[in-house]
Design a protein around this motif. Structure first.
Motif, PDB file in Angstrom:
ATOM      1  N   LEU A   1       0.838  -1.203   0.000  1.00 39.71           N
ATOM      2  CA  LEU A   1       0.000   0.000   0.000  1.00 39.71           C
ATOM      3  C   LEU A   1       0.872   1.253   0.000  1.00 39.71           C
ATOM      4  N   ALA A   2       1.894   1.268   0.837  1.00 35.99           N
ATOM      5  CA  ALA A   2       2.780   2.436   0.913  1.00 35.99           C
ATOM      6  C   ALA A   2       3.475   2.690  -0.418  1.00 35.99           C
TER       7      ALA A   2
ATOM      8  N   ALA B   1       0.021   0.335   7.887  1.00 31.87           N
ATOM      9  CA  ALA B   1       0.208   1.266   6.775  1.00 31.87           C
ATOM     10  C   ALA B   1       0.466   2.680   7.281  1.00 31.87           C
ATOM     11  N   ALA B   2      -0.241   3.080   8.348  1.00 32.63           N
ATOM     12  CA  ALA B   2      -0.032   4.419   8.912  1.00 32.63           C
ATOM     13  C   ALA B   2       1.399   4.585   9.402  1.00 32.63           C
TER      14      ALA B   2
ATOM     15  N   LEU C   1      -4.489  -1.013   8.619  1.00 31.10           N
ATOM     16  CA  LEU C   1      -4.471   0.450   8.647  1.00 31.10           C
ATOM     17  C   LEU C   1      -3.377   0.965   9.579  1.00 31.10           C
TER      18      LEU C   1
ATOM     19  N   ARG D   1      -3.621   3.556  -1.136  1.00 31.16           N
ATOM     20  CA  ARG D   1      -3.427   4.689  -0.241  1.00 31.16           C
ATOM     21  C   ARG D   1      -4.213   5.887  -0.774  1.00 31.16           C
TER      22      ARG D   1
ATOM     23  N   VAL E   1      -6.785   4.566   3.710  1.00 32.74           N
ATOM     24  CA  VAL E   1      -6.870   3.632   2.589  1.00 32.74           C
ATOM     25  C   VAL E   1      -8.232   3.754   1.922  1.00 32.74           C
TER      26      VAL E   1
ATOM     27  N   VAL F   1       1.072   6.124   5.443  1.00 36.11           N
ATOM     28  CA  VAL F   1      -0.189   6.095   4.689  1.00 36.11           C
ATOM     29  C   VAL F   1      -1.287   6.698   5.559  1.00 36.11           C
TER      30      VAL F   1
ATOM     31  N   ASP G   1      -4.037   8.993  -0.091  1.00 28.82           N
ATOM     32  CA  ASP G   1      -3.308  10.247  -0.271  1.00 28.82           C
ATOM     33  C   ASP G   1      -2.432  10.235  -1.527  1.00 28.82           C
ATOM     34  N   ASP G   2      -2.635   9.245  -2.394  1.00 24.57           N
ATOM     35  CA  ASP G   2      -1.867   9.125  -3.635  1.00 24.57           C
ATOM     36  C   ASP G   2      -2.863   8.935  -4.781  1.00 24.57           C
TER      37      ASP G   2
END
Length: 327
Positions: A19-20, A131-132, A128, A38, A139, A136, A40-41
């Protein structure tokens, strides 16, 4: 890349790293399995739309670990959203709030609002969090199926849709079985855009006011198109008396490709397949998509579904079936 044990720490860490890096990962929630990127992408989110064949202006829900994570995507956090989050997060509820400029633009379908949810499934929570830790913020995750088709409630369902093209974290069968309720908190008085297993009465009791209907000015939201959640077979919703008559003439008509999902009307032996719908609406929601997939897999060209009761607790199930029948 294929199905991995969602309770395995190493598998979770690998999925978080994917994910990152902007890759897609399928993960379980208590509602249905999500196809995550993700949020934010925008380039990563574009891969979701491409994989699903989903229109880019049809927004996605952003999954976060808590209210603090949700606030990172919000330019404003209304009191109604706070009350709902305190009562139902983690859980099967999405709130729509004003979006922070520059955050989750693609996931929001370009709108000035964004849908946010904190899922309760432990595998989703762990993913989550992992990933954070890699930067990230949240999601984006619509249901992990081709656009407009039956949502997946098991890892095997996701694999049927996408094969080995992505990592699928297996967290078992989804508890709720239908997607989250969506409440729009971005325009003053809150409005119900999509029902779920949480009833209007539960939501209104927390809000302290009636929920408005969506209205023409409502934000676009996941799963609210007229036609959605559809099997390959043509699905028809039929009231019990009419279904009884239709089944009675079926042997004479020579139709042998009908599958039936029934509550009170016994189909008999003239159908290709049949399955009884639970009397309890929570149990019916839990198995709905899995049952439709099972009936669809028989090769039937028609799936006849006995219309569920017109009662508040059945609103989420009726909503999914009405949209499936409209496809």
């Amino acid at each position: 890349m294929a199905i991995a044990d969602g309770n395995d720490t190493a598998a979770l860490q690998r999925a978080a790293a994917e994910l990152a890096a902007g890759e897609l990962v399928a993960f379980p929630t208590e509602t249905v399995y999500g196809l995550g990127a993700r949020a934010d992408d925008d380039d990563a989110v574009a891969r979701i739309f491409a994989a699903k064949g989903r229109p880019a202006d049809h927004p996605l829900i952003v999954h976060v670990n808590d209210v603090a994570g949700a606030r990172a995507f919000a330019s404003e956090w209304p009191a109604s959203a706070q009350r709902l989050a305190e009562a139902f997060w983690p859980g099967p509820l999405t709130v729509i709030v004003p979006r922070r400029p520059g955050m989750a633009t693609a996931a929001a379908g370009g709108q000035s609002s964004v849908g946010l949810r904190c899922p309760a499934h432990p595998v989703a929570q762990a993913l989550l969090a992992a990933a954070a830790a890699l930067g990230v913020a949240g999601v984006a995750g619509p249901s992990a199926n081709r656009f407009g088709r039956i949502s997946p409630t098991k890892a095997a369902h996701v694999h049927e849709e996408f094969g080995d093209a992505l990592t699928i974290l297996d967290g078992g069968e989804c508890e709720a079985g239908i997607e989250s309720a969506i409440v729009d908190c971005s325009r003053g008085a809150p409005a119900l855009l999509r029902p779920g297993v949480l009833t209007r009465e539960q939501l209104e009791a927390v809000l302290g006011e009636p929920l408005r209907e969506a209205g023409r000015d409502a934000p676009r939201a996941s799963g609210t198109l007229e036609a959605h959640y559809a099997p390959r077979a043509k699905l028809r919703l039929i009231p019990a008396p009419e279904l009884q008559i239709a089944l009675g003439v079926l042997p004479k008509s020579g139709v042998n490709a009908v599958a039936v999902y029934f509550r009170t009307v016994t189909p008999g032996s003239s159908v290709r397949a049949s399955r009884a719908m639970p009397d309890n609406p929570i149990a019916a929601a839990h198995e709905l998509f899995s049952a439709l997939r099972e009936l669809d897999a028989t090769g039937a060209s028609l799936i006849w579904v006995e219309t569920p009761p017109d009662a508040p607790a059945w609103e989420g199930v009726r909503d999914r079936l009405q949209r499936a029948a409209a496809a």
